[in-house]
Design a protein around this motif. Sequence first.
Motif, PDB file in Angstrom:
ATOM      1  N   ALA B  55       0.841  -1.205   0.000  1.00 30.36           N
ATOM      2  CA  ALA B  55       0.000   0.000   0.000  1.00 30.36           C
ATOM      3  C   ALA B  55       0.871   1.248   0.000  1.00 30.36           C
ATOM      4  O   ALA B  55       0.590   2.221  -0.716  1.00 30.36           O
ATOM      5  N   GLN B  56       1.954   1.222   0.799  1.00 32.73           N
ATOM      6  CA  GLN B  56       2.876   2.367   0.833  1.00 32.73           C
ATOM      7  C   GLN B  56       3.513   2.569  -0.538  1.00 32.73           C
ATOM      8  O   GLN B  56       3.614   3.696  -1.032  1.00 32.73           O
ATOM      9  N   GLY B  59       0.984   3.948  -2.918  1.00 33.66           N
ATOM     10  CA  GLY B  59       0.781   5.359  -2.597  1.00 33.66           C
ATOM     11  C   GLY B  59       1.938   6.207  -3.078  1.00 33.66           C
ATOM     12  O   GLY B  59       1.745   7.293  -3.631  1.00 33.66           O
ATOM     13  N   HIS B  60       3.137   5.679  -2.887  1.00 31.55           N
ATOM     14  CA  HIS B  60       4.352   6.402  -3.300  1.00 31.55           C
ATOM     15  C   HIS B  60       4.331   6.660  -4.803  1.00 31.55           C
ATOM     16  O   HIS B  60       4.617   7.767  -5.266  1.00 31.55           O
ATOM     17  N   VAL B  63       1.392   9.187  -5.650  1.00 28.03           N
ATOM     18  CA  VAL B  63       1.692  10.579  -5.303  1.00 28.03           C
ATOM     19  C   VAL B  63       2.647  11.177  -6.323  1.00 28.03           C
ATOM     20  O   VAL B  63       2.491  12.327  -6.744  1.00 28.03           O
ATOM     21  N   THR B 130      10.235   3.939   0.015  1.00 27.34           N
ATOM     22  CA  THR B 130       8.799   4.039  -0.281  1.00 27.34           C
ATOM     23  C   THR B 130       7.978   4.675   0.834  1.00 27.34           C
ATOM     24  O   THR B 130       6.834   5.069   0.618  1.00 27.34           O
TER      25      THR B 130
END
Lengths: 171, 281
Positions: B55-56, B59-60, B63, B130
Amino acid sequence: MPAVVTWLVCFVFLVGESVLLTTFGIESFSLQLGIGITIFLGLRREFVSGALTLAALLPVIEWLVSGPMGFYSLGLVVVFLVLRGLVESIQRRWGMAQMVMAMFLALLHSGVMLFALLLTNPSSMILQSILWNMWLGSVIVGVSMIPLGRFLDRADRMLNPRSGRNVLEIM
Amino acid sequence: MLFMFELLRNHRKKAAALLLIVMPFLLMATSAGASIGEKRSPGPVQWMQRGVGMAQYGGHRTVGGLGSLWNRLTAGDVVEENERLREEIARLRDEKSRLIGVLQENARLREMVGLQTRHPEYNLVAAVVTGRDISPYFRVMTIKVRSEAKLEPRMPVIAAGGVVGLVHRVYGDFADVIVLSDPRSRVDAISQRSRTQGVVQGLGHERDYYAKISYLLQKDELRVGDVMVTSGMGGIFPKELIIGTVSQIESSERGLFQEAQIEPAVDFSRLEEVFVLVGTR
């Protein structure tokens, strides 16, 4: 919001915070959304639902905090339980009062962490780090609590329009 | 079993409170405490941790994509200009921004290749940063390795500029790295000029990423501007990796030791890629 959806929304917020801190490289300005989410659960959820949602979030929060395991969670649990004791005497609107309350609860959270670490790792540099960062941290939690609380309230109302509007609703 | 369900249903509040209170202690009991280097978690926990890592990572990437989308949106906001020219400018800006990104990445990768050339004896594995920890008290970053290499806790992590930290927890392709300035971090260091020895400890406060050098004897000669490198004595980091520069010395009249503040050689806030030192050849 049902508990599962609440958990998912909170998960997205927590991961999003981690990603944004990476993007901007500003770790000491962390919003500590874990505390904000705990405050929301303490104020806006029935005890069992809030406790279970928080319990399911604790491991995720611990993994994302990456501190010594359990200490951050312990602070959150204390914040939740204290808040449940006071919930009847706290106003519902997210405003200045909630901001000040969030600041105090963030300090309480840091205090619990300090106390637990003092008992288990008294010589650790973590104590200094907490003592140094807790003040600015509490202000940031207070400021971020208002938009976070309002957003989660709005999300609640999107899924359940009666939420927060009916005075006869069981808290 | 039925009795248990009945009991839980009748005492829902107490059961929920008990679960909530037990959870932190359970987490404490199953971890390495304040020391660095956690054992690998059991399979299901690894999968959940990997989910958080994915998920990170997602998201990274998102973004990053949103950032360029934002650039595109804001780039074309000139009312007076002709529509066609606006689009053209936006396209060129986008291309330029991408080109700058590629050039910057190229420069970083060149630095990293340079690191590998300077130290052919190191077996290095590239990883991308990340995520970061979500509390102000710790300095931890999540990395994702770009190969099949198997990471282990307490492996050194370095960048082209110098020491970054140590691997703390490994889950799949992901790992949490305790950065040099985390309050749990301790690295044996030596001055490049005077060979004065000390221990670099993370502060976790003051200017974000600063650390301090402890256990410096009063008679040890250290100057502002001295470069501190790894001494190799801890058995984790190899010798002569740059840690940082002495920025301030605090010697006291009393006590056995003096202390110094160190500015790490690596700017942790801008780190995008790192190397994990998985072994030596």
